[in-house]
Design an enzyme around this catalytic site. Structure first.
Site, PDB file in Angstrom:
ATOM      1  N   TRP A   4      -2.784  -1.459   7.116  1.00 10.39           N
ATOM      2  CA  TRP A   4      -2.563  -1.267   5.673  1.00 10.39           C
ATOM      3  C   TRP A   4      -1.318  -0.449   5.380  1.00 10.39           C
ATOM      4  CZ3 TRP A   4      -4.558  -4.914   3.195  1.00 10.39           C
ATOM      5  CH2 TRP A   4      -5.777  -5.475   3.607  1.00 10.39           C
ATOM      6  N   LYS A  42     -14.495  -0.394  -1.834  1.00  9.74           N
ATOM      7  CA  LYS A  42     -15.177   0.034  -0.605  1.00  9.74           C
ATOM      8  C   LYS A  42     -16.399   0.876  -0.928  1.00  9.74           C
ATOM      9  CE  LYS A  42     -11.457  -1.497   1.286  1.00  9.74           C
ATOM     10  NZ  LYS A  42     -11.477  -2.800   1.926  1.00  9.74           N
ATOM     11  N   ASP A  82      -2.911   6.487   0.378  1.00 11.22           N
ATOM     12  CA  ASP A  82      -3.833   5.386   0.102  1.00 11.22           C
ATOM     13  C   ASP A  82      -5.202   5.809   0.631  1.00 11.22           C
ATOM     14  OD1 ASP A  82      -5.450   3.139   0.184  1.00 11.22           O
ATOM     15  OD2 ASP A  82      -4.077   1.922   1.402  1.00 11.22           O
TER      16      ASP A  82
HETATM   17  N1  PMP Z   1      -5.549  -0.241   1.588  1.00  9.58           N
HETATM   18  C1  PMP Z   1      -6.651  -0.160   2.350  1.00  9.58           C
HETATM   19  C2  PMP Z   1      -6.886   1.084   3.134  1.00  9.58           C
HETATM   20  C3  PMP Z   1      -7.538  -1.229   2.416  1.00  9.58           C
HETATM   21  O1  PMP Z   1      -8.625  -1.152   3.182  1.00  9.58           O
HETATM   22  C4  PMP Z   1      -7.283  -2.385   1.653  1.00  9.58           C
HETATM   23  C5  PMP Z   1      -8.201  -3.576   1.624  1.00  9.58           C
HETATM   24  N2  PMP Z   1      -9.120  -3.690   2.567  1.00  9.58           N
HETATM   25  C6  PMP Z   1      -6.115  -2.433   0.890  1.00  9.58           C
HETATM   26  C7  PMP Z   1      -5.279  -1.343   0.867  1.00  9.58           C
HETATM   27  C8  PMP Z   1      -5.760  -3.663   0.089  1.00  9.58           C
HETATM   28  O2  PMP Z   1      -6.612  -3.740  -1.010  1.00  9.58           O
HETATM   29  P1  PMP Z   1      -6.714  -5.071  -1.898  1.00  9.58           P
HETATM   30  O3  PMP Z   1      -7.462  -6.076  -1.116  1.00  9.58           O
HETATM   31  O4  PMP Z   1      -7.448  -4.585  -3.107  1.00  9.58           O
HETATM   32  O5  PMP Z   1      -5.318  -5.489  -2.226  1.00  9.58           O
END
Ligand code: PMP
Length: 354
Positions: free
Chosen positions: A101, A192, A168
């Site tokens: 990520w 989450k 994040d």
């Molecule tokens: N950051 C983290 C730590 C994630 O776990 C995720 C998705 N699993 C995201 C960003 C991306 O999120 P989205 O699917 O809402 O774009």
């Protein structure tokens, strides 16, 4: 309904009592004669939800007054772009890449302006005390908990003096206190731990707002959301409503300190079982960076993966296969997961024979 243990990494498990409360008032929201999903966001009822949620978060996470709290759409990946769009201002974004990520966030930032990796680690967090930073860092960006790789910062990294730290926290939001003296911006996609997908919370120091790069969409402007109380357009009302219920649930359960204690207890059960049987299981994350909420591991004998998953499903475990990009297994343990879930999973791991 048979007892099911939902180990999904996201959208993840939400508290049962929250889902029940939402179900109960779904057709008639608090006597108003309409469902919450049928109500204009300009009604008092919806404005009250956003106000309540904002105040709940401020209280739960002790967010200082100089931070604005607002809600956006577009998920986590949209923040990958909104962070550089609002903060770069001709400088360079410095990224700590610890997994999928943060790597994706860096790639997105490169589309907007100058951004580079100040550190790259696999299965661990970097030591930031002696990194060579870019010459003109706009911010230092990190992913507090890498959902796919199960790498979590035990404490916030250090940034050069005066450079804001951006985190994040999509997968560990509301699972422990946040040190605001160390952060400029914290954001989290909600799906989450916090609400259904479609909502993102951004908590940003006020002096960092107002620097949107020219030629960026106006809907990328954080200061617009702060000014318009998260309603520059129609917000995801249902998600905000559930988030407010979840925040109230966290408070009733003892707050983020209690969530932190439980996250440690839950994950320790699995790590103990993993460490006991290195002949069967493999985990490649350094002990200091082991995630309290996503526990990825592999079987020593990958041929047995389908068998392991089928046996686990017979025990009532669900959604514990690893992310498609890495394979293996991953057990996610968000706030709503009772201790009994990982206790049973650990027993299962001990009893399983290839
Ligand atoms: N950051 C983290 C730590 C994630 O776990 C995720 C998705 N699993 C995201 C960003 C991306 O999120 P989205 O699917 O809402 O774009």
């Amino acid at each position: 309904m048979p007892q099911i243990w939902n180990f999904s990494a996201g959208p993840g498990m939400l508290p049962h009592s929250v889902l029940e409360a939402a179900q109960k008032e779904f057709l008639d929201y608090r006597g108003l004669g309409a469902s919450i999903v049928e109500m204009s966001h300009r009604t008092h009822a919806v404005e009250a939800i956003v106000e309540s949620l904002t105040e709940e978060l401020r209280g739960l996470l002790s967010i200082p007054e100089e931070f604005e709290i607002f809600f956006t759409q577009g998920g986590g990946r949209t923040q990958f772009a909104m962070v550089p769009a609002n903060l770069l201002r001709g400088k360079t974004g410095a990224y700590l890449v610890t997994g999928l990520w943060s790597a994706a966030a860096l790639e997105e930032a490169k589309r907007i302006g100058r951004a580079e990796a100040a550190a790259r680690t696999t299965g661990d967090v970097p030591d930031t005390s002696d990194l060579s930073w870019p010459e003109d860092p706009a911010y230092v960006y990190y992913c507090d908990n890498e959902t796919v790789h199960g790498v979590e910062f035990p404490a916030p990294p250090t940034a050069p003096e005066g450079v804001p730290l951006v985190a994040d926290m999509s997968s560990n939001f509301l699972t422990r206190p946040i040190d605001w003296s160390r952060h400029g911006v914290v954001w989290a996609a909600a799906q989450k731990n916090f609400a259904p997908a479609g909502l993102t919370v951004v908590i940003a120091r006020r002096d960092l707002l107002g620097g949107l790069l020219p030629h960026m969409p106006s809907m990328f402007d954080w200061s617009l959301y702060a000014r318009e109380k998260s309603m520059p357009n129609t917000p995801p009302v249902f998600q905000l409503y559930i988030a407010d219920l979840v925040a109230k649930w966290v408070r009733a359960e003892g707050g983020v300190e209690a969530m932190h204690r439980r996250a440690l207890e839950r994950s320790a059960l699995l790590y103990e079982a993993l460490d006991e049987r290195p002949d069967l299981y493999e985990t490649t994350v350094a002990k200091r960076a082991r995630s309290r909420v996503n526990v990825p591991f592999r079987l020593r004998d990958p041929e047995r993966l389908a068998d392991f998953i089928a046996a686990g499903e017979r025990e009532g475990f669900r959604q514990f296969a690893g992310h498609a990009s890495v394979g293996g297994l991953r057990v996610s343990l968000y706030n709503a997961m009772p201790l009994e879930g990982p206790r049973r999973f650990a027993e299962f791991m001990r009893a399983w024979r290839p």
